[in-house]
Design a protein around this motif. Structure first.
Motif, mmCIF file in Angstrom:
data_model
loop_
_atom_site.group_PDB
_atom_site.id
_atom_site.type_symbol
_atom_site.label_atom_id
_atom_site.label_comp_id
_atom_site.label_asym_id
_atom_site.label_seq_id
_atom_site.Cartn_x
_atom_site.Cartn_y
_atom_site.Cartn_z
ATOM 1 N N LEU A 1 0.817 -1.211 0.000
ATOM 2 C CA LEU A 1 0.000 0.000 0.000
ATOM 3 C C LEU A 1 0.850 1.260 0.000
ATOM 4 O O LEU A 1 0.405 2.315 -0.432
ATOM 5 C CB LEU A 1 -0.951 0.000 1.201
ATOM 6 N N ARG B 1 -4.043 3.194 -3.317
ATOM 7 C CA ARG B 1 -5.214 2.393 -2.965
ATOM 8 C C ARG B 1 -5.121 1.074 -3.694
ATOM 9 O O ARG B 1 -4.718 1.037 -4.845
ATOM 10 C CB ARG B 1 -6.473 3.072 -3.486
ATOM 11 N N GLU C 1 -6.341 1.694 1.808
ATOM 12 C CA GLU C 1 -5.223 2.625 1.671
ATOM 13 C C GLU C 1 -4.705 3.013 3.046
ATOM 14 O O GLU C 1 -5.429 2.935 4.036
ATOM 15 C CB GLU C 1 -5.597 3.856 0.858
#
Length: 146
Positions: A45, A62, A108
């Motif tokens: 991430l 994301r 995220e």
């Protein structure tokens, strides 16, 4: 006799965090963030790796569950789900559900997660840079050669 508020008690406890004490909550947090799947989710991430278009570091991004699952070779569905839930609970990532057909769920890093990712990136880089040396030391130790 003076009384303290809950906020004052939390502030005092924060001053007293000491990971070497068995009862310290920071010890449980260290256990969580030292897990390999946590490290790899944070790296993915955080934009680390070949998918970022760079050798090592990209921008935080994301990702959908299926993207994370493909990126983290060897992770089971159960383990990835547990890891994502624990990171969400700790405030290190957010889970966003978009009402589409089918429903889209993305993950995220939060600002807190990004700050931890910066630390983990250094550890991940160290491990990659020194793996040959560690492997050689293991072999030397295991064979009893000085």
């Amino acid at each position: 006799m003076s009384t303290t508020t809950a906020a004052q008690e939390r502030a005092q406890a924060k001053v007293e965090y000491e990971a070497f004490l068995a009862t310290c909550p920071s010890r449980r947090l260290l256990d969580r963030i030292s897990d390999k799947w946590v490290t790899l989710v944070l790296a993915a991430l955080g934009g680390d790796g070949p998918h970022s278009g760079q050798d090592c570091v990209g921008e935080p991004r994301r990702m959908r569950y299926s993207e994370l699952s493909r990126r983290l070779a060897g992770v089971s569905q159960k383990m990835l789900t547990q890891t994502l839930r624990s990171l969400e609970r700790d405030g290190l990532l957010t889970r966003t559900v978009t009402p589409t057909v089918p429903v889209t769920v993305t993950y995220e890093l939060t600002d807190l997660g990004i700050s931890l990712h910066a630390v983990m990136r250094g550890i991940k880089g160290w491990a990659e840079a020194h793996m040959d040396e560690v492997l050689a030391n293991r072999e030397q130790y295991d064979t009893g050669v000085d």
